[in-house]
Design a protein around this motif. Structure first.
Motif, short mmCIF file in Angstrom:
data_model
loop_
_atom_site.label_atom_id
_atom_site.label_comp_id
_atom_site.label_asym_id
_atom_site.label_seq_id
_atom_site.Cartn_x
_atom_site.Cartn_y
_atom_site.Cartn_z
N LEU A 1 1.19 -0.91 0.22
CA LEU A 1 -0.30 -0.05 0.38
C LEU A 1 1.28 1.34 -0.46
CD1 LEU A 1 -3.07 -0.97 2.88
CD2 LEU A 1 -3.19 -0.94 -0.29
N ASN A 2 1.57 1.45 1.72
CA ASN A 2 2.64 2.43 1.26
C ASN A 2 3.55 2.34 1.86
OD1 ASN A 2 0.40 4.72 0.93
ND2 ASN A 2 -0.34 4.01 3.67
N ILE B 1 3.88 -1.18 4.15
CA ILE B 1 3.12 -1.53 4.57
C ILE B 1 1.67 -1.95 3.56
CG2 ILE B 1 0.77 -0.99 5.60
CD1 ILE B 1 3.37 -0.35 7.38
N SER B 2 2.04 -3.49 3.53
CA SER B 2 0.59 -4.09 3.02
C SER B 2 -0.46 -4.04 3.06
CB SER B 2 2.02 -6.00 3.25
OG SER B 2 0.62 -5.99 4.48
N GLY B 3 -1.11 -4.44 2.55
CA GLY B 3 -2.87 -4.73 2.39
C GLY B 3 -3.18 -5.62 3.37
#
Lengths: 176, 345
Positions: free
Chosen positions: B100-101, B157-159
């Motif tokens: 994500l980020n 950061i993962s989903g």
């Protein structure tokens, strides 16, 4: 007046044929018993139905409450908050908490925040990463909270705990 | 008979027990309906709850199965206010991972302006199981400057909420282990020094395996090409080194005691099929990325000139020099790497 014996005999046999009714008609005490029994049975049936209905409605209320409790627990189970970053700005005395709804349910709200100073906060704004106010988090939504006037010691470990509206608690440690 | 009839009648008429029976039946009915209904409902709710627990456990397992490695990351400040994060990632888990980020935290080293800043970059990349990915991410971080000295940390950061920390390349290991291989901003890999015969159609024979570059056995008249692995060790700024068309691989053959002879091969572009291009595009050497560079042309491919094959011309032992010309971080750059010798026969 004299009776024909054959006719009398016939009448007598007919009467005897209807002896139970005859005795009923003659014996009025048996009639009131039957009627009273029938009334009693009717009353029992009516009261029974009333009792059945009352018991059903009471149990319905109970199972509805039980069902709501179980559903609330299930919803609470599905909540997961993942912390992306917790940053303390010592110059501004502000604590920035970035997090996301990594669970399987939407409508996640933050009820209170606890920092192991110790201090609890119940008034704060939850904003999305664009800076707009976010009421509740959908699945995968990211947000952040800025807490003001936070004074932390340097180079110390602290814990921040978020309590959701459904009662789930998620914690993250950070260093000031 | 009348007596018998009277007895029967008395029994039929005595029905007081019927109401008790009816009441008992209703009571049983009430208890049975309540108990069965409540029992069934409880079972259903417990099933629902167990199903929710199972799904939660499945979600936790899926989250734990995410496994991304991000290694050899580097941080470059090419422009004030922006940090370029170079990340090499590989999904070594069994499930696809959505990133994500990318978060970057920059802390200035002592002696500076005490900058302590962070920012994030929305990535939006999905890595399938086993997939590798390499990308530069330009993250805006207020206050960083090209002249500053900083400590960086970054993470994805993962989903599913996992954090993947980017491991920075260990610069000390690179400098210590590769010092003997090169001095300056470029290092040569001696194990991967190869040579190839070049066909008239500009195709390279036995590409990419080739033969050891230290012993050239094609004689003097056959066109050949050399492959060298170069690594950009520009530790200070980690900026790119660009090799221009004037870069040349040249050899000196001591043919006589009074005179020496030279043979040279200018830098060329070779595609994945092993075909040498007639034109030349600058080759970019990225920081700490070993890059294969080919030398095959008899002339510098620039100013309208095209590729022309080159052959040794002489036999014997020859020291080799890599005279590299280009730019480093946009500034003029040149380095001579004189570390190999070749025997041509």
């Amino acid at each position: 007046m004299s009776c024909n014996p054959k006719v009398a005999q016939k009448v007598k046999s007919a009467i005897n044929h209807f002896a139970p009714a005859h005795s009923l008609i003659r014996n009025r005490q048996g009639v009131s018993l039957v009627v009273s029994n029938m009334i009693l049975i009717a009353a029992v049936i009516a009261v029974g139905f009333a009792a059945l209905l009352y018991a059903q409605s009471s149990s319905n209320n109970y199972v509805a409450d039980y069902g709501q409790t179980v559903n609330a627990d299930i919803a609470k189970l599905k909540e997961v908050i993942a912390f992306e970053y917790v940053y303390y700005d010592a110059n501004l005395d502000k604590l920035f908490i970035y997090f996301m709804n990594a669970g399987d349910i939407s409508g996640v709200t933050i009820e209170s925040i606890f920092i192991s100073i110790p201090q609890t906060f119940e008034e704060f704004q939850v904003k999305d990463l664009e800076g707009n106010e976010a009421g509740s988090l959908g699945i995968g939504d990211e947000a952040y909270i800025v807490l003001q006037n936070i004074v932390l010691a340097d180079n110390e470990y602290y814990t921040v705990k978020l309590t959701t509206g459904r009662g789930s608690i998620f914690a993250q440690s950070f260093m000031s | 008979m009348h007596r018998a009839l009277c007895l029967k009648g008395r029994k039929r008429l005595n029905r007081r027990g019927l109401s008790s029976i009816v009441g008992a039946i209703f009571m049983v009915l009430i208890v049975w309906s309540l108990a069965s209904g409540y029992f069934y409902f409880t079972i259903t709710q417990n099933t629902n709850y167990n199903e929710a627990v199972r799904q939660k456990n499945q979600l936790d397992i899926a989250r734990m199965s995410e496994n991304i490695q991000a290694v050899n990351s580097s941080y470059i400040i090419e422009t004030n206010g922006f940090v370029t994060v170079r990340a090499k990632m590989q999904n070594i888990g069994s499930s696809a991972v959505k990133l994500l980020n990318l978060w970057v935290h920059v802390v200035e080293n002592p002696g500076g302006a005490n900058l302590d800043a962070y920012n994030f970059y929305p990535v939006g990349i999905t890595l399938q199981a086993g997939e590798r990915w390499e990308q530069d991410f330009v993250v805006s971080v207020t206050g960083v400057s090209t002249s500053g000295s900083y400590a960086f940390s970054a993470w994805f950061i993962s989903g599913k909420g996992n954090t993947i920390t980017l491991r920075q390349v260990n610069n000390e290991e690179i400098v210590v282990s590769q010092t003997t291989q090169g001095i300056g901003a470029l290092a040569m890999d001696f194990q991967e020094f190869r040579y190839y015969r070049v066909n008239p159609d500009r195709s390279i024979v036995n590409f990419p395996a080739g033969s050891s570059g230290y012993t050239v056995t094609t004689g003097t008249g056959n066109p050949i090409a050399f492959k060298i692995i170069l690594t950009n060790l520009n530790y200070q700024t980690k900026s790119d080194i660009v090799l221009q068309a004037d870069s040349v691989f040249f050899s000196i053959f001591p043919t006589t005691a009074q005179q020496v002879r030279g043979s040279y091969w200018y830098i060329v572009n070779v595609n994945e099929q092993g075909i040498i291009s007639t034109t030349y595009s600058n080759i970019v050497l990225r920081y700490n990325v070993p890059t294969a560079v080919y030398f095959a042309s008899a002339n510098a491919i620039k100013g309208g000139a095209s590729f022309s094959s080159s052959s040794p011309g002489y036999t014997g032992t020859s020291p080799i020099n890599l005279a590299l010309i280009g730019t480093k971080g946009g500034q003029p750059f040149g380095q001579n790497i004189p570390f190999v010798s070749v025997l041509v026969s």
